[in-house]
Design a protein around this motif. Structure first.
Motif, PDB file in Angstrom:
ATOM      1  N   LEU A  45     -13.267  98.471   2.564  1.00 55.59           N
ATOM      2  CA  LEU A  45     -14.065  98.586   1.762  1.00 55.59           C
ATOM      3  C   LEU A  45     -15.043  98.201   1.596  1.00 55.59           C
ATOM      4  O   LEU A  45     -16.854  99.298   1.464  1.00 55.59           O
ATOM      5  N   GLU A  46     -15.806  97.660   2.994  1.00 54.16           N
ATOM      6  CA  GLU A  46     -16.670  96.772   3.890  1.00 54.16           C
ATOM      7  C   GLU A  46     -17.781  97.853   3.973  1.00 54.16           C
ATOM      8  O   GLU A  46     -18.750  98.013   4.013  1.00 54.16           O
ATOM      9  N   PHE A  47     -16.963  98.602   5.097  1.00 50.89           N
ATOM     10  CA  PHE A  47     -17.587  99.806   5.806  1.00 50.89           C
ATOM     11  C   PHE A  47     -17.696 101.013   4.659  1.00 50.89           C
ATOM     12  O   PHE A  47     -19.003 102.031   4.793  1.00 50.89           O
ATOM     13  N   MET A  48     -17.586 100.988   3.968  1.00 54.12           N
ATOM     14  CA  MET A  48     -18.497 102.165   2.850  1.00 54.12           C
ATOM     15  C   MET A  48     -20.031 102.252   2.014  1.00 54.12           C
ATOM     16  O   MET A  48     -20.108 102.774   1.682  1.00 54.12           O
ATOM     17  N   LYS A  49     -19.740 100.147   2.558  1.00 52.30           N
ATOM     18  CA  LYS A  49     -20.912 100.089   1.989  1.00 52.30           C
ATOM     19  C   LYS A  49     -22.624 100.156   2.301  1.00 52.30           C
ATOM     20  O   LYS A  49     -23.342 100.938   2.524  1.00 52.30           O
ATOM     21  N   SER A  50     -21.799 100.947   3.616  1.00 57.15           N
ATOM     22  CA  SER A  50     -22.379 101.257   4.877  1.00 57.15           C
ATOM     23  C   SER A  50     -22.955 102.514   5.804  1.00 57.15           C
ATOM     24  O   SER A  50     -23.223 103.577   6.093  1.00 57.15           O
ATOM     25  N   ASN A  51     -21.753 102.814   5.187  1.00 61.81           N
ATOM     26  CA  ASN A  51     -21.389 104.605   5.800  1.00 61.81           C
ATOM     27  C   ASN A  51     -20.594 105.419   3.952  1.00 61.81           C
ATOM     28  O   ASN A  51     -20.034 105.532   3.859  1.00 61.81           O
ATOM     29  N   GLU A  52     -20.793 107.147   4.402  1.00 56.95           N
ATOM     30  CA  GLU A  52     -20.315 107.637   3.616  1.00 56.95           C
ATOM     31  C   GLU A  52     -19.397 108.419   4.439  1.00 56.95           C
ATOM     32  O   GLU A  52     -18.728 108.707   4.436  1.00 56.95           O
ATOM     33  N   VAL A  53     -17.755 107.849   3.417  1.00 56.20           N
ATOM     34  CA  VAL A  53     -16.906 108.044   3.350  1.00 56.20           C
ATOM     35  C   VAL A  53     -16.032 109.404   2.345  1.00 56.20           C
ATOM     36  O   VAL A  53     -16.437 108.983   1.167  1.00 56.20           O
ATOM     37  N   GLU A  54     -16.070 111.025   2.948  1.00 59.48           N
ATOM     38  CA  GLU A  54     -16.189 111.893   1.637  1.00 59.48           C
ATOM     39  C   GLU A  54     -14.284 111.712   1.581  1.00 59.48           C
ATOM     40  O   GLU A  54     -14.349 112.068   0.228  1.00 59.48           O
ATOM     41  N   THR A  55     -13.728 111.731   2.394  1.00 63.51           N
ATOM     42  CA  THR A  55     -12.275 111.588   2.089  1.00 63.51           C
ATOM     43  C   THR A  55     -11.223 110.413   2.255  1.00 63.51           C
ATOM     44  O   THR A  55     -11.717 109.942   3.332  1.00 63.51           O
ATOM     45  N   ILE A  56     -10.379 110.298   1.253  1.00 61.61           N
ATOM     46  CA  ILE A  56      -9.971 108.270   2.178  1.00 61.61           C
ATOM     47  C   ILE A  56      -8.437 108.596   2.115  1.00 61.61           C
ATOM     48  O   ILE A  56      -8.020 109.021   1.183  1.00 61.61           O
ATOM     49  N   LEU A  74     -11.099 100.776  -5.493  1.00 61.03           N
ATOM     50  CA  LEU A  74     -12.228 102.022  -5.299  1.00 61.03           C
ATOM     51  C   LEU A  74     -12.728 102.837  -6.180  1.00 61.03           C
ATOM     52  O   LEU A  74     -13.897 103.345  -5.554  1.00 61.03           O
ATOM     53  N   PHE A  75     -12.035 103.346  -6.984  1.00 65.15           N
ATOM     54  CA  PHE A  75     -12.411 104.035  -8.277  1.00 65.15           C
ATOM     55  C   PHE A  75     -13.556 102.702  -8.821  1.00 65.15           C
ATOM     56  O   PHE A  75     -14.803 103.621  -9.174  1.00 65.15           O
ATOM     57  N   LYS A  76     -13.834 101.877  -8.678  1.00 68.98           N
ATOM     58  CA  LYS A  76     -14.359 100.779  -9.405  1.00 68.98           C
ATOM     59  C   LYS A  76     -15.738 101.110  -8.764  1.00 68.98           C
ATOM     60  O   LYS A  76     -16.897 100.604  -9.255  1.00 68.98           O
ATOM     61  N   THR A  77     -15.819 101.390  -7.098  1.00 65.34           N
ATOM     62  CA  THR A  77     -16.995 100.753  -6.333  1.00 65.34           C
ATOM     63  C   THR A  77     -17.947 102.698  -6.840  1.00 65.34           C
ATOM     64  O   THR A  77     -19.172 102.340  -6.352  1.00 65.34           O
ATOM     65  N   GLY A  78     -17.292 103.782  -7.531  1.00 63.79           N
ATOM     66  CA  GLY A  78     -17.785 104.844  -7.920  1.00 63.79           C
ATOM     67  C   GLY A  78     -17.556 105.273  -6.792  1.00 63.79           C
ATOM     68  O   GLY A  78     -18.286 106.836  -6.933  1.00 63.79           O
ATOM     69  N   PHE A  79     -16.317 105.630  -6.123  1.00 60.33           N
ATOM     70  CA  PHE A  79     -15.918 106.778  -5.177  1.00 60.33           C
ATOM     71  C   PHE A  79     -15.901 107.842  -5.630  1.00 60.33           C
ATOM     72  O   PHE A  79     -15.264 108.576  -6.403  1.00 60.33           O
ATOM     73  N   GLU A  80     -15.953 108.709  -5.313  1.00 64.64           N
ATOM     74  CA  GLU A  80     -15.939 110.737  -5.555  1.00 64.64           C
ATOM     75  C   GLU A  80     -15.727 110.758  -4.795  1.00 64.64           C
ATOM     76  O   GLU A  80     -16.101 112.391  -5.346  1.00 64.64           O
ATOM     77  N   GLY A  81     -15.403 110.518  -3.485  1.00 64.67           N
ATOM     78  CA  GLY A  81     -14.579 112.022  -2.459  1.00 64.67           C
ATOM     79  C   GLY A  81     -13.006 112.191  -3.124  1.00 64.67           C
ATOM     80  O   GLY A  81     -12.225 111.422  -4.185  1.00 64.67           O
ATOM     81  N   LYS A  82     -12.532 113.034  -1.822  1.00 68.37           N
ATOM     82  CA  LYS A  82     -11.212 113.018  -1.838  1.00 68.37           C
ATOM     83  C   LYS A  82     -10.190 111.708  -1.465  1.00 68.37           C
ATOM     84  O   LYS A  82     -10.220 111.434  -0.576  1.00 68.37           O
ATOM     85  N   LEU A  83      -9.066 111.769  -2.087  1.00 67.71           N
ATOM     86  CA  LEU A  83      -8.578 110.563  -2.289  1.00 67.71           C
ATOM     87  C   LEU A  83      -6.506 111.575  -1.704  1.00 67.71           C
ATOM     88  O   LEU A  83      -6.474 112.045  -2.941  1.00 67.71           O
ATOM     89  N   PHE A  84      -5.963 110.947  -0.748  1.00 71.08           N
ATOM     90  CA  PHE A  84      -5.048 111.584  -0.687  1.00 71.08           C
ATOM     91  C   PHE A  84      -4.161 110.567  -0.536  1.00 71.08           C
ATOM     92  O   PHE A  84      -4.727 109.318   0.589  1.00 71.08           O
ATOM     93  N   ILE A  85      -3.051 110.353  -1.022  1.00 77.83           N
ATOM     94  CA  ILE A  85      -2.014 108.846  -0.871  1.00 77.83           C
ATOM     95  C   ILE A  85      -1.127 109.691   0.184  1.00 77.83           C
ATOM     96  O   ILE A  85      -0.125 111.195  -0.065  1.00 77.83           O
TER      97      ILE A  85
END
Length: 123
Positions: A45-56, A74-85
């Motif tokens: 989550l800290e990394f995502m503050k300064s880096n664009e992540v498309e997929t998690i 994650l979704f509260k941060t506004g993440f709009e990329g792809k998420l796989f479990i």
């Protein structure tokens, strides 16, 4: 000349052995992707503050917080990329919950098959 940016994919799993295996298998596919590995959700989550992540790609069984809590945060941060479990969880309720959550693109059990790995990394 414009440089084409590699797709940024973050892998969250508290097992370093999984990181090694995942990196080795992904490298063999020779895809144009940037993989970053994280053991703790907070670090990702800290990394995502300064880096664009498309997929998690996230495990559900994490030490510092549950995978489901991480997904909620994650979704509260506004993440709009792809998420796989990708998990070793055999709890049927986990699969059911993942299928109901429209923001989760897929639920896979470890170990990943080659076809599942390709499907995730090329999505």
């Amino acid at each position: 000349m414009t440089q084409i940016k590699k797709r940024q994919i973050a892998v969250l799993d508290d097992d370093q052995i999984q990181h090694i295996l995942f990196r080795k298998r992904a490298t063999q596919l020779a895809l144009d992707i940037q993989l970053d590995f994280f053991e703790e959700p907070e670090t990702l989550l800290e990394f995502m503050k300064s880096n664009e992540v498309e997929t998690i790609i996230s495990d559900l069984n994490l030490e510092s917080m549950s995978g489901w809590l991480f997904i909620e945060v994650l979704f509260k941060t506004g993440f709009e990329g792809k998420l796989f479990i990708v998990t070793a969880s055999i709890i049927p309720a986990d699969r059911t919950k993942a299928k109901k959550e429209k923001r989760i693109q897929g639920f896979y059990e470890k170990p990943l098959s080659d076809s599942d790995l390709i499907q995730i990394l090329t999505a």
